[in-house]
Write a protein that holds these residues in place. Structure first.
Motif, mmCIF file in Angstrom:
data_model
loop_
_atom_site.group_PDB
_atom_site.id
_atom_site.type_symbol
_atom_site.label_atom_id
_atom_site.label_comp_id
_atom_site.label_asym_id
_atom_site.label_seq_id
_atom_site.Cartn_x
_atom_site.Cartn_y
_atom_site.Cartn_z
ATOM 1 N N ARG A 1 7.262 11.562 87.721
ATOM 2 C CA ARG A 1 7.067 10.653 88.863
ATOM 3 C C ARG A 1 6.147 11.273 89.915
ATOM 4 O O ARG A 1 5.269 10.596 90.466
ATOM 5 N N GLU A 2 6.330 12.571 90.181
ATOM 6 C CA GLU A 2 5.472 13.248 91.157
ATOM 7 C C GLU A 2 4.022 13.264 90.685
ATOM 8 O O GLU A 2 3.090 13.081 91.485
ATOM 9 N N ALA A 3 3.831 13.509 89.368
ATOM 10 C CA ALA A 3 2.470 13.524 88.823
ATOM 11 C C ALA A 3 1.822 12.145 88.950
ATOM 12 O O ALA A 3 0.627 12.013 89.286
ATOM 13 N N GLU B 1 11.841 13.887 84.517
ATOM 14 C CA GLU B 1 11.486 12.587 85.063
ATOM 15 C C GLU B 1 10.917 12.718 86.480
ATOM 16 O O GLU B 1 9.970 12.008 86.855
ATOM 17 N N LYS B 2 11.499 13.616 87.282
ATOM 18 C CA LYS B 2 11.029 13.836 88.640
ATOM 19 C C LYS B 2 9.594 14.352 88.644
ATOM 20 O O LYS B 2 8.738 13.898 89.427
ATOM 21 N N LEU B 3 9.300 15.326 87.759
ATOM 22 C CA LEU B 3 7.950 15.880 87.676
ATOM 23 C C LEU B 3 6.948 14.816 87.241
ATOM 24 O O LEU B 3 5.810 14.770 87.736
ATOM 25 N N GLU C 1 2.613 9.837 91.180
ATOM 26 C CA GLU C 1 2.335 9.604 92.596
ATOM 27 C C GLU C 1 1.062 10.332 93.032
ATOM 28 O O GLU C 1 0.255 9.791 93.811
ATOM 29 N N LYS C 2 0.858 11.521 92.537
ATOM 30 C CA LYS C 2 -0.358 12.276 92.859
ATOM 31 C C LYS C 2 -1.600 11.578 92.338
ATOM 32 O O LYS C 2 -2.651 11.517 93.013
#
Length: 220
Positions: A196-198, A192-194, A200-201
Motif C-alpha cells: 500500500r505504501e509503494a 500488505e502495508k508495504l 501511495e508513493k
C-alpha cells in the motif's frame, strides 16, 4: 476459521481431553483397587475377577485376572468355566471359579476345579452364577502385581502426572501453533502495508509529474 474462534475451540477440546483422561485414570485406579481387595467390578455386563486359589491350575494361576461375562445360565454347557457365589461351608459367600462337569435335569450344575480330584460338594443353582469365563486379562494381572496401598498410590500419582504432562504438552504445542499463525499473519499484514505504501508513493509521484507537466505547459 477466525483465530479467536479457533483458539476458543482448541481450549474447549483441551478441556474435554483432560476430563476424559482424568476419568479414564480414575476408572483404571478404581478397578485395580477393587481387584486388589478381591471385589468384582462390573462394566457393561462384564467384570474382572482375581483368582485367589490354585483349584484351576494349570489353566488359571493364583493372582491371574479373569474377564467374566454375564450370561443366561440356560446356554451353559459342560466344559464352560463359571464364576458363582459358593454356599459350601467355610467359603460360603465367596466367589468361586470352576469348570462345569455336568448339567443336571433340574437346571443345576455340577462343577469341579481342574486341579481338584473330586467335584464340588454342592450343585450350583442358576441364581448363584455371576458369569462365564471369557479370557484372562494380562493387563490387570500386571496392574494387580502392585498389590499394596503404597504401590497403588504410586500408580495413581504416575497416572495423574502423565495426564498433566500430556495436557501441558498439548498446551505448549497449541501456543507454538498460535505463535506461528500470528507471526504469519503479521508478515502478511506487513507485506500488505508495504505494498500500500509503494502504491501511495507511485500515486504521489504520478500526481507530481502531472502537476509539473501542466505547469510547464502553462509557462509556454
Amino acid at each position: 476459521m477466525k483465530p479467536k474462534i479457533k483458539s476458543k475451540f482448541s481450549k474447549i477440546l483441551n478441556i474435554i481431553m483432560l476430563v476424559l483422561l482424568l476419568l479414564s485414570a480414575g476408572i483404571l485406579i478404581f478397578v485395580t483397587a477393587c481387584i486388589v481387595q478381591k471385589k468384582p467390578v462390573v462394566f457393561f455386563g462384564r467384570c474382572v475377577m482375581q483368582i485367589v486359589t490354585g483349584s484351576m491350575e494349570p489353566f488359571l494361576h493364583v493372582d491371574d485376572c479373569a474377564v467374566v461375562q454375564q450370561i443366561n445360565p440356560a446356554v451353559l454347557q459342560p466344559g464352560d468355566i463359571i464364576a458363582y457365589l459358593s454356599e459350601d461351608g467355610q467359603i460360603a459367600g465367596l466367589t468361586v471359579m470352576h469348570r462345569i462337569k455336568e448339567c443336571l435335569p433340574d437346571g443345576n450344575f455340577i462343577t469341579q476345579g481342574d486341579a481338584n480330584p473330586v467335584p464340588d460338594a454342592l450343585p450350583v443353582r442358576p441364581e448363584q452364577i455371576q458369569g462365564k469365563f471369557i479370557r484372562k486379562s494380562r493387563f490387570f494381572s500386571w496392574l494387580t502385581s502392585f498389590a499394596n496401598l503404597r504401590k497403588v498410590l504410586l500408580l495413581l500419582i504416575m497416572c495423574m502426572t502423565s495426564v498433566m504432562a500430556f495436557y501441558e504438552a498439548r498446551t505448549v504445542m497449541q501456543i507454538s501453533r498460535d505463535v506461528r499463525t500470528e507471526s504469519k499473519e503479521a508478515q502478511e499484514a506487513l507485506k500488505e502495508k508495504l505494498i500500500r505504501e509503494a502504491i501511495e508513493k507511485e500515486k504521489l509521484k504520478l500526481i507530481q509529474e502531472n502537476y509539473q507537466s501542466d505547469k510547464e505547459g502553462d509557462d509556454k
